[in-house]
Every structure is written in structure tokens, then in C-alpha cells.
Design a protein around this motif. Sequence first.
Motif, short mmCIF file in Angstrom:
data_model
loop_
_atom_site.label_atom_id
_atom_site.label_comp_id
_atom_site.label_asym_id
_atom_site.label_seq_id
_atom_site.Cartn_x
_atom_site.Cartn_y
_atom_site.Cartn_z
N ALA A 184 -10.81 13.41 7.74
CA ALA A 184 -12.23 13.39 7.38
C ALA A 184 -12.49 14.23 6.13
O ALA A 184 -13.27 13.85 5.26
CB ALA A 184 -13.07 13.89 8.56
N GLN A 185 -11.83 15.40 6.04
CA GLN A 185 -12.07 16.29 4.91
C GLN A 185 -11.46 15.76 3.61
O GLN A 185 -11.92 16.09 2.53
CB GLN A 185 -11.54 17.69 5.22
N LEU A 186 -10.43 14.94 3.74
CA LEU A 186 -9.87 14.31 2.56
C LEU A 186 -10.73 13.15 2.08
O LEU A 186 -10.49 12.58 1.02
CB LEU A 186 -8.45 13.80 2.84
N GLN A 187 -11.72 12.77 2.91
CA GLN A 187 -12.71 11.74 2.54
C GLN A 187 -12.07 10.38 2.32
O GLN A 187 -12.54 9.57 1.52
CB GLN A 187 -13.48 12.17 1.28
N PRO A 233 0.83 -1.21 0.00
CA PRO A 233 0.00 0.00 0.00
C PRO A 233 0.86 1.26 0.00
O PRO A 233 1.95 1.29 0.59
CB PRO A 233 -0.82 -0.13 1.29
N ILE A 234 0.36 2.30 -0.64
CA ILE A 234 1.03 3.60 -0.67
C ILE A 234 0.41 4.48 0.41
O ILE A 234 -0.80 4.68 0.43
CB ILE A 234 0.89 4.26 -2.05
N TYR A 235 1.26 4.97 1.32
CA TYR A 235 0.78 5.78 2.45
C TYR A 235 1.06 7.25 2.21
O TYR A 235 2.03 7.63 1.53
CB TYR A 235 1.44 5.32 3.74
N LEU A 236 0.18 8.09 2.80
CA LEU A 236 0.33 9.54 2.78
C LEU A 236 0.86 10.00 4.13
O LEU A 236 0.32 9.61 5.18
CB LEU A 236 -1.03 10.19 2.48
N ASP A 237 1.90 10.82 4.11
CA ASP A 237 2.49 11.35 5.35
C ASP A 237 2.48 12.88 5.25
O ASP A 237 3.14 13.46 4.40
CB ASP A 237 3.93 10.85 5.51
N VAL A 238 1.67 13.53 6.14
CA VAL A 238 1.53 14.99 6.13
C VAL A 238 1.93 15.55 7.49
O VAL A 238 1.47 15.06 8.53
CB VAL A 238 0.07 15.41 5.81
N ILE A 243 -7.92 25.84 13.99
CA ILE A 243 -7.10 24.68 14.34
C ILE A 243 -7.54 23.50 13.48
O ILE A 243 -8.72 23.15 13.44
CB ILE A 243 -7.24 24.33 15.83
N LEU A 244 -6.58 22.89 12.80
CA LEU A 244 -6.85 21.73 11.96
C LEU A 244 -6.15 20.52 12.55
O LEU A 244 -4.92 20.44 12.56
CB LEU A 244 -6.35 21.97 10.52
N THR A 245 -6.91 19.60 13.08
CA THR A 245 -6.34 18.38 13.66
C THR A 245 -6.17 17.32 12.59
O THR A 245 -6.71 17.42 11.48
CB THR A 245 -7.24 17.84 14.78
N ALA A 246 -5.42 16.29 12.96
CA ALA A 246 -5.21 15.18 12.02
C ALA A 246 -6.54 14.50 11.69
O ALA A 246 -6.77 14.09 10.55
CB ALA A 246 -4.23 14.17 12.61
N GLU A 247 -7.42 14.41 12.69
CA GLU A 247 -8.72 13.78 12.45
C GLU A 247 -9.57 14.61 11.48
O GLU A 247 -10.25 14.07 10.61
CB GLU A 247 -9.47 13.60 13.77
N ASP A 291 2.39 24.89 19.91
CA ASP A 291 3.63 24.71 19.18
C ASP A 291 3.82 23.28 18.70
O ASP A 291 4.78 22.99 17.99
CB ASP A 291 4.83 25.10 20.06
N THR A 292 2.96 22.38 19.10
CA THR A 292 3.13 20.98 18.74
C THR A 292 2.84 20.79 17.25
O THR A 292 1.85 21.29 16.73
CB THR A 292 2.19 20.08 19.55
N GLU A 293 3.73 20.05 16.58
CA GLU A 293 3.53 19.78 15.16
C GLU A 293 2.49 18.68 15.00
O GLU A 293 2.52 17.67 15.70
CB GLU A 293 4.85 19.34 14.52
N SER A 294 1.58 18.87 14.03
CA SER A 294 0.56 17.86 13.75
C SER A 294 1.03 16.97 12.62
O SER A 294 1.75 17.41 11.71
CB SER A 294 -0.77 18.53 13.37
#
Length: 460
Positions: free
Chosen positions: A100-103, A18-23, A92-96, A33-36
Motif C-alpha cells: 500500500a505504501q509503495l502505491q 511483466p517485470i515483477y518486484l520480489d522483496v 511491524i511492516l506486513t507485505a500488505e 521470526d517469520t520472514e516477510s
Amino acid sequence: MTIRFYLHTYQRTDGNRPIYLDVRWGRGTAAGDTESRLRTSSGQSCHPKNWNEDKQRIKSAETGYAKANNKLADLERNAGRLIEQAELDGTILTAEDLLAQLQLVKPTKRKPVTPKPVAVPATVRTLADVYADWKSAYRARLAAKTLSNPQGLISRLAEWRPTQPAVPQEFQPDAHGRCRPLEDFCTWLVEEARLNGKNGTKRERGLYNNTISSYLKQLRKLLKFERLPADWIEDSFSEEIERDPLTFEEVMQLYRHEPLEIKEGSTNYTPRRHVRDVFVFNCLTGPRYSDLVRLKPSDLTLETFKAEDGSKRQVPVLAYDQQKIKRDKTKVRVALDPIAYEIWQRYKGKLPVPSNKHMVATIKILCRAAGLKRKVTHVRGRGAERISREVELWQVVSCHSARYTFITLQFEGGADVVFIQDSVGHANLNTTRGYLKTRLKDRHTSTLAAFDRLRQDQDA
């Protein structure tokens, strides 16, 4: 903000990973200051040997690589846009939220997430979509037959790859000037594609070279319409086919033949005498089928000519505008042979021209019944293979054979090639020369006469 794709270590039974996405992006949590970071499957996969680590894309050796790479590009573009929009809005944009927005997954009932409205990524345009737009754009300028020409290419592409529609972008050359999908498609046409026979049966494996050449021509047309480079496509399949015109004796033999009519009221009923007369008229006048259909009574005029003995005589002359794709119109004028004039008067200038398909089928039947069974050699190419077969003349007769017959008979009768060019409306004299055919016996006589003259010169 960093966005990348990588292959997961998990390997499936088919060898694909599988090809994974890492953002990664900053200031994405309430801590400030925490990186998401979001790591999730992209929904795509490929074999490790077909993964380009530097470009983070699938290589062309992988089946369906173009469609998968397009989805990866859309995913990368949407992720970047969502992160930039959150920064501009100060939200604020969380990983969750991003997931969800990337569907890529649906929100769970335990922790519902209401995604913000985002623009739905545009669907990839297929070649079938491009053809539909091209047909709509030119429907007022081109004839119906011309508008339907690319349909053969679209149908063949669907047969070649039923589960993956062809897109214009995959028919572009790589850094070395090669296009693997186009190479595979042409190979399939030569080796695997089949022609449809009667009653839906299949026959004759592989298509002829000129058919493949026509598909390449239509592909270039659609790519240019899509504003993509198309001149790089080389047509190495096109080849000249020497057609076999009828002799004057064979034309008269067909004209004297009285065909048996099929039962009136049948779905394909067209009086065979009508088809015979139209074909003979075409052999003695030479218009294209598209021009033959459009002839009308007013296209014939009687013109007065002065004969060699000084007397004046009236000659029927057919003058018509030939139908071409280009907007410039050429007036074609040809004097009618007495038999052609007799046929014209019989129908009062309203020739009963059937459809091209029905006319070809009926002409073959009539020529066979009239005894036009002279043996001719039929040579076609399929890839590097040359297929030669000896057939009877009636088997290779078509509507266009009449035009070849007219030009050949005029040449054999002593007409000047320039006058023949004017009589058929060719813009280039070389086009007319390409139609000219001399009978085999005439070629042999000319060859032997040349050697005889050389021997006479040597003896002298």
C-alpha cells in the motif's frame, strides 16, 4: 533484506512480459521470526531479449527503457527505505502495508489500510525542465535571442518522441562510448524531420547538417548545466558554407532601385526604402545585425585626418561597442563611405532597422526587383548527402550577407586584412580570413597567370 526484479513467465500478445518486484525482509509479522515477502508487479514490462538478468534492468534496445529503468530504481529505493524505517521505529511492516505504501495498488474497502505518510519520490527532470532552469539562471546575463536558442532542440525532441519526454540521463554514453538515443535522434533529424513551410505546410524532408550541429551544441550546453558529462558528444555535422557576397556594382544597383511600397496600414508594413537603405548601409560598414540595431546618433564622430598631399580633411567615423556574449567589450571603428554617411544623415543616426525576419524577407523582394539575378551555386549537406542547386543571388541574400559583402569589398579594394579585422571586430585573424571571398574570374586569372609564369621560366 533482499530486493530484486525478475520477468514473469506470463507472456502478452505483443511478446512482452511483466517485470515483477520480489522483496524479502525479516521480523515482519506478529510471529516474530517469520520472514516477510512481497511479490507484485512493478507496472513495467519488456521483451525477454531486452531484459538484463544480471543488472535486473531493461536494455537500451527497448523503446522507453530509460524512463522504465528510472521507475524501477525509484521503486527499489522506496522499498528499502520503508523497510529500514520500520526497523528503526520498531514497528511491524506486513507485505500488505508495504504494498500500500509503495502505491502500486489501492487499499480495498474490505480491508482498509491507512498508509503512513512517506516522502513522494521526486519526478524525473526532463530536458525541457533543465532548459527552463537554465533560462531562468541566465536571464540577467544573456540576450533574449541567446536565451531562446535551445528552444529549437526542445521542440525537435518533442516531435521525435511525443509520448516520452527526453531526460538528460539518457544522453550519456554506455561502456563502449555510444549513446543509442542520441544516435537515433540524429538519424531522425537527417531522415525524417521536416521543415515548416508557409501556411503550416510541410516541405523538404530532413534537416541540413549545420542545423543538426546547432542542436548538438545546445544539448551540450544543457547537459553541462545539469552537471553531466557533455564533452564526449562529437559534432560530425558542422560544415563550412561559402556564402555569396554582393559585388560593389550590385550594391549600387540596389541603392539606385526605387521600390514600390506596400499599402500603409498593413500588419507587416515597413517602408521598403528604409529596409533598402539599412541593408546598403550595412554592406558599406559591416556590423552584425545585433550591433546594427543598437547604433545611435552619438556613435558617429567627425575626425580630422591628414591627406597624402598634406591637406587636412574631416572623415565621419562610426565607433560602437559590439555586443557579444562575453563580458569583454570591443570598440569597433570604421570610416564611412560617402553613401553610408548620406544614409546616416538622412535618418539623423536613428536607422529604421526592422526585425531580422522581416528584414530578410524584404531584402529578398528588393534584390529580386532590382535585378540581382546572378546565378550562384548553393551547396548544403544532409547527412552524407550533398545537395547542390543553382539559384539566383536574391534567393540566398540575408542580413549576414551584408557583413560578408563589406569584408569582401574591402579586400578586393586593396585594404589590409588586419585593418579589415579591426573594422569588423574579429578577435581572431583567421575568422576574418574565413569571410574573405574572391570573385571567380579573379581566381581563374590568378591560376592562368601562375602557369604562364612557369612556362616562361621553362622557356628561359
